[in-house]
Design a protein around this motif. Structure first.
Motif, PDB file in Angstrom:
ATOM      1  N   PRO A  85      34.355  33.336 -11.353  1.00 36.97           N
ATOM      2  CA  PRO A  85      34.966  34.630 -11.028  1.00 36.97           C
ATOM      3  C   PRO A  85      36.473  34.565 -11.271  1.00 36.97           C
ATOM      4  O   PRO A  85      37.125  33.586 -10.905  1.00 36.97           O
ATOM      5  N   MET A  86      37.024  35.593 -11.890  1.00 37.42           N
ATOM      6  CA  MET A  86      38.452  35.563 -12.237  1.00 37.42           C
ATOM      7  C   MET A  86      38.971  36.976 -12.494  1.00 37.42           C
ATOM      8  O   MET A  86      38.203  37.939 -12.547  1.00 37.42           O
ATOM      9  N   ASN A  87      40.297  37.049 -12.656  1.00 41.06           N
ATOM     10  CA  ASN A  87      40.988  38.307 -13.001  1.00 41.06           C
ATOM     11  C   ASN A  87      40.633  39.432 -12.028  1.00 41.06           C
ATOM     12  O   ASN A  87      40.283  40.544 -12.442  1.00 41.06           O
ATOM     13  N   ALA A  88      40.745  39.144 -10.742  1.00 46.15           N
ATOM     14  CA  ALA A  88      40.442  40.146  -9.718  1.00 46.15           C
ATOM     15  C   ALA A  88      41.605  41.113  -9.542  1.00 46.15           C
ATOM     16  O   ALA A  88      42.774  40.728  -9.634  1.00 46.15           O
ATOM     17  N   VAL A  89      41.285  42.376  -9.279  1.00 45.63           N
ATOM     18  CA  VAL A  89      42.304  43.396  -9.000  1.00 45.63           C
ATOM     19  C   VAL A  89      41.869  44.212  -7.784  1.00 45.63           C
ATOM     20  O   VAL A  89      40.691  44.499  -7.616  1.00 45.63           O
ATOM     21  N   PHE A  90      42.845  44.569  -6.976  1.00 47.77           N
ATOM     22  CA  PHE A  90      42.579  45.421  -5.820  1.00 47.77           C
ATOM     23  C   PHE A  90      42.406  46.874  -6.260  1.00 47.77           C
ATOM     24  O   PHE A  90      43.103  47.345  -7.165  1.00 47.77           O
ATOM     25  N   SER A  91      41.497  47.575  -5.603  1.00 48.63           N
ATOM     26  CA  SER A  91      41.443  49.023  -5.770  1.00 48.63           C
ATOM     27  C   SER A  91      42.691  49.625  -5.141  1.00 48.63           C
ATOM     28  O   SER A  91      43.333  48.994  -4.289  1.00 48.63           O
ATOM     29  N   PRO A  92      43.094  50.839  -5.540  1.00 43.79           N
ATOM     30  CA  PRO A  92      44.318  51.428  -5.000  1.00 43.79           C
ATOM     31  C   PRO A  92      44.343  51.536  -3.477  1.00 43.79           C
ATOM     32  O   PRO A  92      45.414  51.475  -2.870  1.00 43.79           O
ATOM     33  N   ASP A  93      43.164  51.678  -2.839  1.00 39.86           N
ATOM     34  CA  ASP A  93      43.145  51.745  -1.375  1.00 39.86           C
ATOM     35  C   ASP A  93      43.011  50.366  -0.737  1.00 39.86           C
ATOM     36  O   ASP A  93      42.989  50.249   0.489  1.00 39.86           O
ATOM     37  N   GLY A  94      42.915  49.324  -1.547  1.00 37.87           N
ATOM     38  CA  GLY A  94      42.849  47.962  -1.031  1.00 37.87           C
ATOM     39  C   GLY A  94      41.512  47.559  -0.462  1.00 37.87           C
ATOM     40  O   GLY A  94      41.372  46.443   0.054  1.00 37.87           O
ATOM     41  N   LYS A  95      40.491  48.409  -0.569  1.00 42.22           N
ATOM     42  CA  LYS A  95      39.204  48.117   0.053  1.00 42.22           C
ATOM     43  C   LYS A  95      38.286  47.273  -0.825  1.00 42.22           C
ATOM     44  O   LYS A  95      37.343  46.651  -0.320  1.00 42.22           O
ATOM     45  N   TRP A  96      38.538  47.255  -2.144  1.00 42.32           N
ATOM     46  CA  TRP A  96      37.638  46.568  -3.062  1.00 42.32           C
ATOM     47  C   TRP A  96      38.415  45.644  -3.987  1.00 42.32           C
ATOM     48  O   TRP A  96      39.579  45.900  -4.316  1.00 42.32           O
ATOM     49  N   LEU A  97      37.739  44.581  -4.412  1.00 36.81           N
ATOM     50  CA  LEU A  97      38.205  43.750  -5.508  1.00 36.81           C
ATOM     51  C   LEU A  97      37.242  43.938  -6.666  1.00 36.81           C
ATOM     52  O   LEU A  97      36.022  43.804  -6.503  1.00 36.81           O
ATOM     53  N   ALA A  98      37.772  44.254  -7.829  1.00 38.99           N
ATOM     54  CA  ALA A  98      36.983  44.240  -9.057  1.00 38.99           C
ATOM     55  C   ALA A  98      37.343  42.968  -9.806  1.00 38.99           C
ATOM     56  O   ALA A  98      38.519  42.590  -9.869  1.00 38.99           O
ATOM     57  N   PHE A  99      36.357  42.286 -10.350  1.00 37.55           N
ATOM     58  CA  PHE A  99      36.631  41.044 -11.066  1.00 37.55           C
ATOM     59  C   PHE A  99      35.550  40.794 -12.101  1.00 37.55           C
ATOM     60  O   PHE A  99      34.515  41.475 -12.135  1.00 37.55           O
ATOM     61  N   MET A 100      35.793  39.816 -12.971  1.00 36.41           N
ATOM     62  CA  MET A 100      34.820  39.432 -13.979  1.00 36.41           C
ATOM     63  C   MET A 100      34.251  38.059 -13.635  1.00 36.41           C
ATOM     64  O   MET A 100      34.908  37.238 -12.991  1.00 36.41           O
ATOM     65  N   GLY A 101      33.032  37.812 -14.045  1.00 32.62           N
ATOM     66  CA  GLY A 101      32.391  36.532 -13.796  1.00 32.62           C
ATOM     67  C   GLY A 101      31.070  36.466 -14.537  1.00 32.62           C
ATOM     68  O   GLY A 101      30.592  37.470 -15.091  1.00 32.62           O
TER      69      GLY A 101
END
Length: 471
Positions: A85-101
């Motif tokens: 898992p890598m390159n995670a980003v927060f959603s604008p509201d901070g509730k989610w992480l999107a990432f690749m893996g």
């Protein structure tokens, strides 16, 4: 030299750029690291990043450092069943992480609810048909940009009771496999997308209008790979680019395609500097640099060139692992607690009272002119105290003393148990009488007392009112 970023992005299929004329250097050779004590206290959000030993060796894991709680947490684990898992980003509201893996033998895009024990949601569900990477949220959080098999995709997001889903997916480039596009990032208003096309030293940075699909070169220097655009809320584009043919990564900014690239002074001329993540509304940017060996995380101030290592937070503790792909979320602004009067009407006690009508409760009855506490008088009144029980441990940020007969030397103290005391204010120059306001204090406790050790008058200590403020 071995180009870490090139190896990572090409191997993951998430990398594309071109070469060209380099801007005038503004980097600093071996820049100094600022002291930990000067690290900006205004940064109280969360920082996500990934850490690995060697690319593709299965060691990549996701971490979050919480600046407010001062905690470092590895959030990915074996129960996820996701490799690298890598390159995670927060959603604008901070509730989610999107990432690749990697799952089911293919690169996929996942969502994980921050702080939850739930497993990540696989939003692309590829088993090898497509390769999905580089997720980035739109500024409003309503869509996700990502790379799919060499094209830039825009997915509309919906959040259901079972988790996030894509309700539609649109191909914005439609140029694969002839031209590979990657690393998308939306403009603040969502009208355009910045991304990289090409591979190796032919990677260049472009800007495309979403509605018309009109594409213009943003920075395509010949012979110098350009990649990883991240757009600050004011429209400034931060990105990485080779410094010269030796392929040292340096950080640059531009606003418009025709602008001259601005090489940032936070760069180390002798090292690779990449993966910028600017902090909106500030001159700060998180980034990775090889100044200390492998890629470690730093904070830079683009206006001063100052750099702080995140070693003080334990982020760079394991020097055998590279730390990359930072994403910062500032958190939700919290209004400061409202200061209130804590002491009025609360139980009181004192070391002594002159008589029953001048007892300690008088100093907490709300009357600042007529009723008062008075200690014994004469030589026996050398050290006396007046105490109030606030009922629970509270934060104390102010005290008002309405003196009838004052103390030359006294201490304001707080205690959680009424036995062990901590002084949060003292003076050796107290007044004989009058109203004394003591703001901006920093005390904490259930019990608060005034301890007088030297009188300011020939009488005992006497207070019309002692008001304790806080929350």
């Amino acid at each position: 030299m071995a180009h870490r970023f090139l190896a990572l992005r090409l191997a993951a299929g998430a990398f594309v750029a071109t070469l060209g004329m380099a801007a005038h250097a503004a980097c600093v050779a071996n820049p100094p690291t600022q002291s930990d004590s000067t690290f900006p206290a205004s940064l109280t959000g969360k920082l996500a990043y990934h850490s690995y030993v060697g690319y593709g060796d299965g060691t990549s894991q996701l971490f979050i450092y919480d600046f407010a709680a001062r905690t470092l947490t590895q959030v990915s684990n074996s129960t996820w069943g996701i490799q690298d898992p890598m390159n995670a980003v927060f959603s604008p509201d901070g509730k989610w992480l999107a990432f690749m893996g990697i799952a089911n033998g293919a690169w996929n895009v996942f969502f994980w609810q921050v702080g939850s024990s739930e497993l990540p949601v696989n939003l692309t569900n590829s088993t090898g048909e497509t390769r999905n990477e580089d997720p980035k949220f739109s500024a409003d959080g309503k869509s996700l940009l990502f790379k799919q098999s060499g094209d830039i995709m825009q997915a509309t997001l919906s959040y259901t009771s079972s988790g996030p889903v894509f309700t539609s997916v649109v191909n914005l480039t439609n140029t694969a496999p002839n031209v590979e596009s990657s690393m998308p990032f939306a403009s603040p208003d969502g009208s355009a997308v910045y991304f990289v096309t090409g591979a190796g030293s032919g990677m260049g940075l472009y800007k495309q209008t979403v509605a018309t699909r009109t594409k213009v070169a943003f920075d395509t220097p010949t012979g110098l790979a350009t990649y990883y655009p991240i757009v600050r809320a004011d429209g400034t584009v931060f990105y990485a680019r080779w410094k010269d043919a030796t392929q040292l990564d340096q950080l640059y900014t531009k606003v418009n395609p025709g602008d001259t690239p601005n090489q940032l002074s936070i760069n180390d001329c002798n090292s690779n500097n990449s993966d910028p993540w600017p902090v909106n509304g500030t001159n700060y940017v998180f980034f990775s640099s090889t100044t200390a060996g492998g890629y470690q995380l730093y904070l830079g101030d683009t206006s001063t060139g100052q750099r702080w290592s995140l070693s003080r937070f334990g982020v760079n503790a394991d020097s055998t692992r590279n730390k990359l792909g930072s994403s910062y979320h500032p958190g939700t602004a919290v209004a400061p607690p409202q200061t209130v009067l804590l002491s009025q009407g609360k139980p009181a006690s004192a070391s002594s009272s002159y008589n029953a009508s001048l007892g300690p409760n008088n100093a907490f009855d709300g009357n600042t002119t007529s009723t008062r506490w008075n200690s014994i008088e004469g030589s026996a009144a050398g050290t006396q105290w007046l105490m109030v029980d606030l009922g629970s441990v509270r934060t104390i940020n102010g005290v008002d003393l309405y003196w009838d007969a004052g103390a030359r030397v006294y201490y304001l103290q707080a205690s959680n148990d009424g036995v062990n005391w901590t002084t949060f204010y003292s003076t050796t120059n107290g007044v004989s009488y009058s109203h004394v306001v003591l703001p901006n204090l920093n005390g904490s406790g259930r019990y608060v007392r005034m301890l007088g050790t030297q009188r300011a008058t020939q009488w005992g200590y006497s207070l019309y009112e002692m008001q304790v403020w806080g929350y």
